[in-house]
Scaffold this motif. Sequence first.
Motif, mmCIF file in Angstrom:
data_model
loop_
_atom_site.group_PDB
_atom_site.id
_atom_site.type_symbol
_atom_site.label_atom_id
_atom_site.label_comp_id
_atom_site.label_asym_id
_atom_site.label_seq_id
_atom_site.Cartn_x
_atom_site.Cartn_y
_atom_site.Cartn_z
ATOM 1 N N TYR A 71 42.086 74.634 117.876
ATOM 2 C CA TYR A 71 41.249 73.871 118.794
ATOM 3 C C TYR A 71 41.114 74.644 120.111
ATOM 4 O O TYR A 71 42.014 75.397 120.499
ATOM 5 N N PRO A 72 39.987 74.509 120.799
ATOM 6 C CA PRO A 72 39.752 75.277 122.031
ATOM 7 C C PRO A 72 40.553 74.730 123.208
ATOM 8 O O PRO A 72 40.827 73.531 123.292
ATOM 9 N N ILE A 73 40.927 75.625 124.120
ATOM 10 C CA ILE A 73 41.591 75.250 125.374
ATOM 11 C C ILE A 73 40.940 76.021 126.518
ATOM 12 O O ILE A 73 40.376 77.104 126.295
ATOM 13 N N PRO A 74 41.015 75.511 127.753
ATOM 14 C CA PRO A 74 40.315 76.148 128.882
ATOM 15 C C PRO A 74 41.144 77.224 129.581
ATOM 16 O O PRO A 74 41.123 77.327 130.804
ATOM 17 N N PHE A 75 41.878 78.053 128.807
ATOM 18 C CA PHE A 75 42.694 79.116 129.394
ATOM 19 C C PHE A 75 42.463 80.416 128.657
ATOM 20 O O PHE A 75 42.150 80.420 127.461
#
Length: 272
Positions: A71-75
């Motif tokens: 899943y995508p993360i903002p880092f």
Amino acid sequence: PRLMVTLVLLLSMLSLAAPGKLLVVPLDGSRWLSMREVLDGLRQKGHEIVVVAPEISIHIKPSENFVMKMYPIPFTKEEVHRSIRSFSQDVFQEGSFLERFLKVYGRLKSISAISSSTCSHLLYNKELVSYLEESKFDAVFTDPILPCGQILAEHLSLPSVFFLRGIPCGLDFEATQCPSPPSYVPRPFTEHSDHMTFLQRVKNLMYEIPNYFLCDFVFQPYAKLASEFLQRDVTMTDLLRQGSIWLMRLDFALDYPRPLMPNIIVIGGVNC
């Protein structure tokens, strides 16, 4: 009739030993390297394994031994790597208790922000959570030092198996109701053994006081996140109490004796 009863009992036992479906919510770093070896062994025994991990990881990579759901993360990878590396360096630096405590406190603040945000992106990923709800897992396998996996276990109403070295501030003692007298169980940074003089026991007790502030700061975001996601008031201790089995990577050569509960199993193994 006696033979028939025996056969029925044996068949029922075989069904209990049948391969299961395991949901794995790991942590990155050396903790994953230890957990991966366990997963390889479980796969050889026929268990189906699904690993849930962020798209940006240092060590967690796809494998033929398990299904990987990302899943995508903002880092960025650099931000995650810098956070883990800086914390590891500070933990092993020498200095006074106050110096080490303040450094670790600062690094934990950074790691906690990244980790809680990462957990939030997992829990509120509707497509992924819907897949997990429909997959009919038998249990969750996770390292509870960051309780995202246990929050998922609560949401999915699944039993959980914990795989860990320990949890800061003695939360593992509190959650399992293990006795933890400061006259016997040494606290971190004191460098005491389990045989202490009276003054050392006093020092051991004083070293526990900052833990109340440290743990409240580090784990409060998870308690808030769990309460919002599960739609009921939840504390970190509440989450940890739900662990069915605690597989502790404690070792007789590295650790002092401590009281244990029946659902805590000491397994040794690689720790760093």
